[in-house]
Every structure is written in structure tokens, then in C-alpha cells.
Design an enzyme around this catalytic site. Sequence first.
Site, PDB file in Angstrom:
ATOM      1  N   CYS A  87       0.856  -1.203   0.000  1.00 30.36           N
ATOM      2  CA  CYS A  87       0.000   0.000   0.000  1.00 30.36           C
ATOM      3  C   CYS A  87       0.883   1.241   0.000  1.00 30.36           C
ATOM      4  O   CYS A  87       1.669   1.468   0.922  1.00 30.36           O
ATOM      5  CB  CYS A  87      -0.914  -0.010   1.229  1.00 30.36           C
ATOM      6  SG  CYS A  87      -1.819   1.533   1.442  1.00 30.36           S
TER       7      CYS A  87
ATOM      8  N   CYS B 212       0.503   3.494   3.103  1.00 29.31           N
ATOM      9  CA  CYS B 212       1.167   2.904   4.279  1.00 29.31           C
ATOM     10  C   CYS B 212       2.669   3.160   4.199  1.00 29.31           C
ATOM     11  O   CYS B 212       3.315   3.457   5.209  1.00 29.31           O
ATOM     12  CB  CYS B 212       0.891   1.409   4.382  1.00 29.31           C
ATOM     13  SG  CYS B 212      -0.727   1.018   5.090  1.00 29.31           S
TER      14      CYS B 212
ATOM     15  N   HIS C 164      -4.187   1.649   8.398  1.00 28.58           N
ATOM     16  CA  HIS C 164      -4.720   1.282   7.085  1.00 28.58           C
ATOM     17  C   HIS C 164      -6.198   0.902   7.154  1.00 28.58           C
ATOM     18  O   HIS C 164      -6.586   0.005   7.903  1.00 28.58           O
ATOM     19  CB  HIS C 164      -3.956   0.096   6.473  1.00 28.58           C
ATOM     20  CG  HIS C 164      -4.491  -0.257   5.114  1.00 28.58           C
ATOM     21  ND1 HIS C 164      -3.992   0.297   3.958  1.00 28.58           N
ATOM     22  CD2 HIS C 164      -5.529  -1.048   4.733  1.00 28.58           C
ATOM     23  CE1 HIS C 164      -4.689  -0.161   2.926  1.00 28.58           C
ATOM     24  NE2 HIS C 164      -5.633  -0.975   3.375  1.00 28.58           N
TER      25      HIS C 164
ATOM     26  N   ASN D  55     -13.133  10.002  -2.519  1.00 23.11           N
ATOM     27  CA  ASN D  55     -13.565   9.076  -3.568  1.00 23.11           C
ATOM     28  C   ASN D  55     -13.621   7.679  -2.946  1.00 23.11           C
ATOM     29  O   ASN D  55     -12.666   7.247  -2.297  1.00 23.11           O
ATOM     30  CB  ASN D  55     -12.577   9.092  -4.732  1.00 23.11           C
ATOM     31  CG  ASN D  55     -12.522  10.446  -5.402  1.00 23.11           C
ATOM     32  OD1 ASN D  55     -13.515  11.173  -5.452  1.00 23.11           O
ATOM     33  ND2 ASN D  55     -11.352  10.817  -5.893  1.00 23.11           N
TER      34      ASN D  55
ATOM     35  N   GLY E   7     -13.821   6.821  -8.803  1.00 19.64           N
ATOM     36  CA  GLY E   7     -12.540   7.492  -9.031  1.00 19.64           C
ATOM     37  C   GLY E   7     -11.464   7.184  -8.007  1.00 19.64           C
ATOM     38  O   GLY E   7     -10.371   7.755  -8.061  1.00 19.64           O
TER      39      GLY E   7
ATOM     40  N   THR F  39      -8.370   5.526  -6.581  1.00 18.01           N
ATOM     41  CA  THR F  39      -7.250   4.795  -7.176  1.00 18.01           C
ATOM     42  C   THR F  39      -6.280   4.265  -6.126  1.00 18.01           C
ATOM     43  O   THR F  39      -5.507   3.356  -6.404  1.00 18.01           O
ATOM     44  CB  THR F  39      -6.473   5.688  -8.164  1.00 18.01           C
ATOM     45  OG1 THR F  39      -5.999   6.847  -7.460  1.00 18.01           O
ATOM     46  CG2 THR F  39      -7.338   6.115  -9.334  1.00 18.01           C
TER      47      THR F  39
ATOM     48  N   HIS G  14      -6.319   3.100   0.354  1.00 23.15           N
ATOM     49  CA  HIS G  14      -6.040   3.446   1.755  1.00 23.15           C
ATOM     50  C   HIS G  14      -6.817   4.749   1.936  1.00 23.15           C
ATOM     51  O   HIS G  14      -6.596   5.713   1.188  1.00 23.15           O
ATOM     52  CB  HIS G  14      -4.532   3.627   1.957  1.00 23.15           C
ATOM     53  CG  HIS G  14      -4.094   4.046   3.331  1.00 23.15           C
ATOM     54  ND1 HIS G  14      -3.078   3.396   4.030  1.00 23.15           N
ATOM     55  CD2 HIS G  14      -4.505   5.050   4.140  1.00 23.15           C
ATOM     56  CE1 HIS G  14      -2.892   3.986   5.203  1.00 23.15           C
ATOM     57  NE2 HIS G  14      -3.744   5.008   5.287  1.00 23.15           N
TER      58      HIS G  14
ATOM     59  N   HIS H 146      -8.418   8.223   2.353  1.00 22.15           N
ATOM     60  CA  HIS H 146      -7.789   9.549   2.305  1.00 22.15           C
ATOM     61  C   HIS H 146      -8.811  10.582   1.865  1.00 22.15           C
ATOM     62  O   HIS H 146      -9.696  10.290   1.057  1.00 22.15           O
ATOM     63  CB  HIS H 146      -6.582   9.577   1.355  1.00 22.15           C
ATOM     64  CG  HIS H 146      -6.923   9.161  -0.041  1.00 22.15           C
ATOM     65  ND1 HIS H 146      -7.027   7.837  -0.414  1.00 22.15           N
ATOM     66  CD2 HIS H 146      -7.205   9.891  -1.158  1.00 22.15           C
ATOM     67  CE1 HIS H 146      -7.339   7.765  -1.686  1.00 22.15           C
ATOM     68  NE2 HIS H 146      -7.474   9.006  -2.170  1.00 22.15           N
TER      69      HIS H 146
ATOM     70  N   HIS I  67      -9.292  14.425   0.110  1.00 25.51           N
ATOM     71  CA  HIS I  67      -8.644  15.453  -0.702  1.00 25.51           C
ATOM     72  C   HIS I  67      -9.112  16.810  -0.197  1.00 25.51           C
ATOM     73  O   HIS I  67     -10.318  17.090  -0.213  1.00 25.51           O
ATOM     74  CB  HIS I  67      -9.077  15.366  -2.169  1.00 25.51           C
ATOM     75  CG  HIS I  67      -8.702  14.094  -2.868  1.00 25.51           C
ATOM     76  ND1 HIS I  67      -7.705  14.030  -3.803  1.00 25.51           N
ATOM     77  CD2 HIS I  67      -9.207  12.833  -2.780  1.00 25.51           C
ATOM     78  CE1 HIS I  67      -7.606  12.791  -4.275  1.00 25.51           C
ATOM     79  NE2 HIS I  67      -8.512  12.047  -3.671  1.00 25.51           N
TER      80      HIS I  67
HETATM   81  P1  5GP Z   1      -7.945   8.852  -5.336  1.00 26.40           P
HETATM   82  O1  5GP Z   1      -7.986   8.838  -6.837  1.00 26.40           O
HETATM   83  O2  5GP Z   1      -7.702   7.445  -4.786  1.00 26.40           O
HETATM   84  O3  5GP Z   1      -9.110   9.530  -4.680  1.00 26.40           O
HETATM   85  O4  5GP Z   1      -6.699   9.743  -4.922  1.00 26.40           O
HETATM   86  C1  5GP Z   1      -5.394   9.281  -4.942  1.00 26.40           C
HETATM   87  C2  5GP Z   1      -4.516  10.510  -5.038  1.00 26.40           C
HETATM   88  O5  5GP Z   1      -3.217  10.148  -4.606  1.00 26.40           O
HETATM   89  C3  5GP Z   1      -4.391  11.061  -6.460  1.00 26.40           C
HETATM   90  O6  5GP Z   1      -4.842  12.415  -6.480  1.00 26.40           O
HETATM   91  C4  5GP Z   1      -2.890  10.929  -6.773  1.00 26.40           C
HETATM   92  O7  5GP Z   1      -2.396  12.031  -7.507  1.00 26.40           O
HETATM   93  C5  5GP Z   1      -2.271  10.826  -5.390  1.00 26.40           C
HETATM   94  N1  5GP Z   1      -1.056  10.038  -5.310  1.00 26.40           N
HETATM   95  C6  5GP Z   1      -0.868   8.780  -5.820  1.00 26.40           C
HETATM   96  N2  5GP Z   1       0.361   8.347  -5.527  1.00 26.40           N
HETATM   97  C7  5GP Z   1       0.973   9.333  -4.805  1.00 26.40           C
HETATM   98  C8  5GP Z   1       2.267   9.464  -4.231  1.00 26.40           C
HETATM   99  O8  5GP Z   1       3.140   8.579  -4.297  1.00 26.40           O
HETATM  100  N3  5GP Z   1       2.539  10.631  -3.559  1.00 26.40           N
HETATM  101  C9  5GP Z   1       1.607  11.624  -3.454  1.00 26.40           C
HETATM  102  N4  5GP Z   1       1.981  12.731  -2.783  1.00 26.40           N
HETATM  103  N5  5GP Z   1       0.379  11.532  -3.994  1.00 26.40           N
HETATM  104  C10 5GP Z   1       0.061  10.411  -4.673  1.00 26.40           C
HETATM  105 ZN    ZN Z   2      -2.401   1.483   3.614  1.00 23.94          ZN
END
Ligand code: 5GP
Ligand code: ZN
Length: 107
Positions: free
Chosen positions: A3, A6, A45, A84, A90, A92, A95, A97, A99
Site C-alpha cells: 500500500c 502505508c 490502514h 472518492n 474514481g 485509485t 487506503h 484519504h 482530498h
Molecule cells: P484517489 O484517486 O484514490 O481519490 O486519490 C489518490 C490521489 O493520490 C491522487 O490524487 C494521486 O495524484 C495521489 N497520489 C498517488 N500516488 C501518490 C504518491 O506517491 N505521492 C503523493 N503525494 N500523492 C500520490
Molecule cells: Zn495502507
Amino acid sequence: MDCIFCKIVGGEIPTTLVGESVHSIAFKDIAPKQPIHILVVPREHHGNVAELAFANPEALVDLVQLGSKLAAEYSTGAFRLTFNTGAAAGQTVFHAHGHITSNTPKK
Ligand code: 5GP
Ligand code: ZN
């Protein structure tokens, strides 16, 4: 478990940390979609925010408080906090989180 968040929490992958609290860390999104784009992430996690809410509500409140403080610090006060949840929505990184995004940066 493989992850990425993580690994960021554990310090294995470097990031631009912008804040920390008992249960959460915050760092800049690697691909910002707004002038302010900060991710707030529980140290523990959980696959998504719904799982976090049931498993550890205190950690979710802590995450929202950290995100709100950073939003007040980095923006003029107008911001979005989005979670998301599910690939079709959306998500990706699986874990939990939030925004923090804002179009009105303060600094
Ligand atoms: P999701 O699409 O899951 O809601 O958001 C995942 C977010 O994590 C995306 O906006 C992507 O740009 C960000 N992200 C993915 N990998 C990394 C990383 O290694 N470092 C940072 N700082 N952000 C990441
Ligand atoms: Zn995790």
C-alpha cells in the site's frame, strides 16, 4: 501489504509533509488538480473512508480536523474535502484519504 500510503506513513516513500496529528498525516498530492491539493491520510490502514468511519471514528474526526486546520492555513477558507470511495467513483489508492482542494490559495 503493498500500500503506497502505508509506505508514505512509514517513511519508506518520501513526500512533502504539510501536517501531522495523532491519527493522521497530510501531504501534497503528487498531481495537484487545484492550486491547493492536500491529502489527509489516517496512519492506520483502512480501505476507504466508510471502513475508517466504522472501524475508528476518532481517527476520522482527527483527519477532518487536521484537514480543516490546513485548509484554513493554506486557503482563504473556501475548500472542498472529498473522499472518492470505490474504483467506479474514481478511487485509485485503496487506503482511506481525503482530498483538501481549493481554488483560493492564501500563500
Ligand atoms: P484517489 O484517486 O484514490 O481519490 O486519490 C489518490 C490521489 O493520490 C491522487 O490524487 C494521486 O495524484 C495521489 N497520489 C498517488 N500516488 C501518490 C504518491 O506517491 N505521492 C503523493 N503525494 N500523492 C500520490
Ligand atoms: Zn495502507
